[in-house]
Write a protein that holds these residues in place. Structure first.
Motif, short mmCIF file in Angstrom:
data_model
loop_
_atom_site.label_atom_id
_atom_site.label_comp_id
_atom_site.label_asym_id
_atom_site.label_seq_id
_atom_site.Cartn_x
_atom_site.Cartn_y
_atom_site.Cartn_z
N CYS A 26 -49.23 -22.32 -18.34
CA CYS A 26 -47.95 -22.66 -18.75
C CYS A 26 -48.22 -23.09 -20.38
CB CYS A 26 -47.11 -23.49 -18.37
SG CYS A 26 -46.78 -23.27 -16.72
N ASP A 83 -47.11 -25.74 -9.96
CA ASP A 83 -47.91 -26.19 -8.95
C ASP A 83 -48.08 -25.51 -7.67
OD1 ASP A 83 -48.30 -28.58 -10.49
OD2 ASP A 83 -46.34 -29.31 -9.91
N THR A 84 -47.34 -24.56 -7.52
CA THR A 84 -47.51 -23.66 -6.41
C THR A 84 -48.00 -22.01 -6.66
OG1 THR A 84 -45.05 -23.17 -6.29
CG2 THR A 84 -45.98 -24.94 -5.07
N ILE A 125 -43.08 -24.27 -17.84
CA ILE A 125 -42.34 -23.34 -17.52
C ILE A 125 -43.29 -21.84 -17.17
CG2 ILE A 125 -40.58 -21.68 -17.80
CD1 ILE A 125 -39.06 -23.84 -19.31
N GLU A 144 -41.75 -29.98 -19.63
CA GLU A 144 -41.59 -29.37 -18.62
C GLU A 144 -42.25 -28.05 -18.88
OE1 GLU A 144 -37.92 -26.62 -16.20
OE2 GLU A 144 -37.45 -27.55 -18.25
N GLN A 156 -37.55 -18.82 -11.03
CA GLN A 156 -38.30 -19.39 -11.55
C GLN A 156 -39.50 -19.86 -10.97
OE1 GLN A 156 -37.38 -22.39 -14.84
NE2 GLN A 156 -38.99 -23.67 -14.03
N ILE A 157 -40.67 -19.85 -11.26
CA ILE A 157 -42.21 -20.03 -10.25
C ILE A 157 -42.61 -21.44 -10.73
CG2 ILE A 157 -44.32 -19.39 -9.74
CD1 ILE A 157 -43.64 -16.63 -10.34
N ASP A 158 -42.93 -22.23 -9.73
CA ASP A 158 -43.15 -23.57 -9.72
C ASP A 158 -44.81 -23.39 -10.11
OD1 ASP A 158 -44.00 -26.31 -9.62
OD2 ASP A 158 -43.25 -26.72 -7.65
#
Length: 468
Positions: free
Chosen positions: A418, A312-313, A428, A426, A308-310
């Motif tokens: 997202c 925020d980054t 995603i 959350e 998974q990719i955050d």
């Protein structure tokens, strides 16, 4: 066949968007056995503004429409005139589509066979490049009083049809009409009633095989037309042929617009894994490319496999790939294209210079002949194509889809690329959803459907008709 019940039809509209604009004028000539039996010429109040270019094109002033009847007031008479006919128009999809949508607004079905005189002209006069109505008028010296007025244009279509009847043999005309009105053969499990029952608006369709096996999921702004196109191309595509042979059932999900259809298609393909969808398949892990710097300040790509990719980054991500092999192959191609040193990029292990330097395809970063600043500029340029874009808003946004025909409204909350679901806070990140959002958000014509929340505290799901 040439002496059938025909209705030559033309409509003028408030704009060019079939689902949002309305009819402002309609002209009909009903012809039976070659004789004109009924005419209809009527301005219609569209109950909405008329685009300036339409006013200039038709010469119809909005003041003329103010006291004209609405479509609701004339719908029964129009339906009666068109009863039992073949609907003939020049670019029939436009006129038939607008008229069908007008009837749908009032809960009325309208279905009839259609004959397109554009297709007829192309089939009978393949030597000519242009087949628009102006070209046909000039080519065959047809006389018209007021171009771009519905009744006059409908008359021209009839005159053109009569010209064809006089010029060609009855057999030739019948064969050509049969060809241009051809409907593809349907799978054994489907009938014309099944096809006509399909929605003609935006949404998603699901093809099922035996035992409810998902075969294929697709989307379209017109579900019925898209489904039929699968059966038209089954002789040219082994995939389409196999789908047609196995097809047992079709399900549909209508949406308010194309945006919702794209999102729904992406979601369902990953959930249902249909066997003939090649794209948008569910990946348990993905490969991301980011960058770091070596001791000399050269940017170096990092290839990582992640679940998974955050969000925020996500701005740090230079590219996303399904596998490390595909990522490395891409980096090598870009290095060759932009003259980057593959040794510096850790794509090649070598003592001394890289191989590209030996064949004069590297500027010598690996042997100290190019400084890191010049190399890094080309590195950024080389990897800019797939870099995840920075979120262009300060706060979350609401994207609204609206279908004026069915008065259907759908809203989507989005933050940091997202979709915010009804069930969870959350965020995603999904790369396929990201690509859909990028195409939508940066398109100028969609800007009026995008609204930024005034405050982060305005983010309340219950305030929006979320469907995702």
């Amino acid at each position: 066949m040439i002496f059938m019940k025909l209705a030559f039809v033309d409509v003028e509209t408030s704009g060019s968007h079939m689902r949002h604009d309305r009819i402002i004028e309609i002209g009909i000539l009903r012809v039976e056995n070659g004789r004109l039996t009924r005419t209809y010429n009527q301005l219609i109040n569209p109950e909405m503004p008329v685009a300036p270019f339409i006013q200039d094109l038709t010469g119809i002033d909005p003041s003329e429409l103010e006291f004209a009847p609405t479509f609701e007031q004339v719908k029964e008479e129009i339906l009666e005139i068109l009863d039992g006919v073949i609907f003939v128009a020049h670019n029939v999809r436009f006129d038939y589509g607008f008229l069908r949508n007008e009837f749908r607004r009032y809960g009325m079905g309208f279905m009839t066979k259609q004959l397109c005189t554009v297709k007829l002209s192309r089939a009978l006069f393949p030597e000519y490049r242009r087949h628009n109505l102006d070209s046909i008028i000039d080519r065959f010296n047809l006389r018209i009083n007021y171009r771009h007025r519905a009744y006059d244009d409908a008359q021209i279509i009839w005159k053109f049809y009569d010209y064809l009847i006089a010029k060609f043999s009855e057999i030739k005309i019948e064969q050509t009409i049969e060809k241009v009105m051809f409907r593809p053969s349907l799978p054994p499990t489907l009938t014309e009633k099944h096809i006509e029952a399909l929605p003609d608006g935006p949404g998603v369709y699901i093809f099922y095989g035996p035992e409810k096996l998902p075969l294929y999921i697709g989307k379209s702004i017109n579900i019925r037309d898209r489904v039929l196109s699968h059966f038209e191309s089954d002789q040219n595509s082994s995939r389409e042929f196999n789908i047609k042979q196995q097809l047992q059932e079709i399900d549909t999900i209508t949406t308010a617009g194309e945006f919702g259809a794209l999102l729904t298609e992406a979601k369902l393909i990953k959930e249902m894994q249909p066997i003939y969808n090649r794209r948008l398949r569910l990946l348990k892990t993905i490969v991301v490319v980011t960058k770091t710097s070596d001791k000399k300040g050269f940017f170096v790509p990092l290839i990582e496999q992640v679940k998974q990719i955050d969000p925020d980054t996500v701005d740090d991500v230079l590219a996303i790939f399904p596998t490390k092999k595909v990522a490395k192959e891409y980096l090598i191609r870009q290095a060759q294209k932009y003259g980057l040193c593959q040794k510096i990029l850790a794509l090649e292990k070598a003592t001394g210079s890289c191989f590209a330097y030996k064949i004069e395809q590297c500027n010598g970063a690996c042997v100290g002949k190019e400084n890191h600043l010049a190399h890094n500029i080309r590195f950024i340029e080389a990897l800019s194509e797939y870099k995840i874009k920075q979120w262009p808003f300060q706060r979350p946004i609401v994207i609204t889809d609206y279908d004026p025909i069915d008065a259907k409204k759908e809203e989507y909350l989005v933050d940091k690329w997202c979709l915010i679901s009804q069930e969870s806070d959350e965020l995603i990140f999904d790369y396929d959803i990201y690509k859909i959002l990028v195409r939508y958000i940066y398109k100028k014509t969609n800007q009026h459907n995008i609204h930024q929340l005034s405050r982060q505290s305005d983010l309340h799901r219950n305030s929006y008709s979320l469907i995702y």
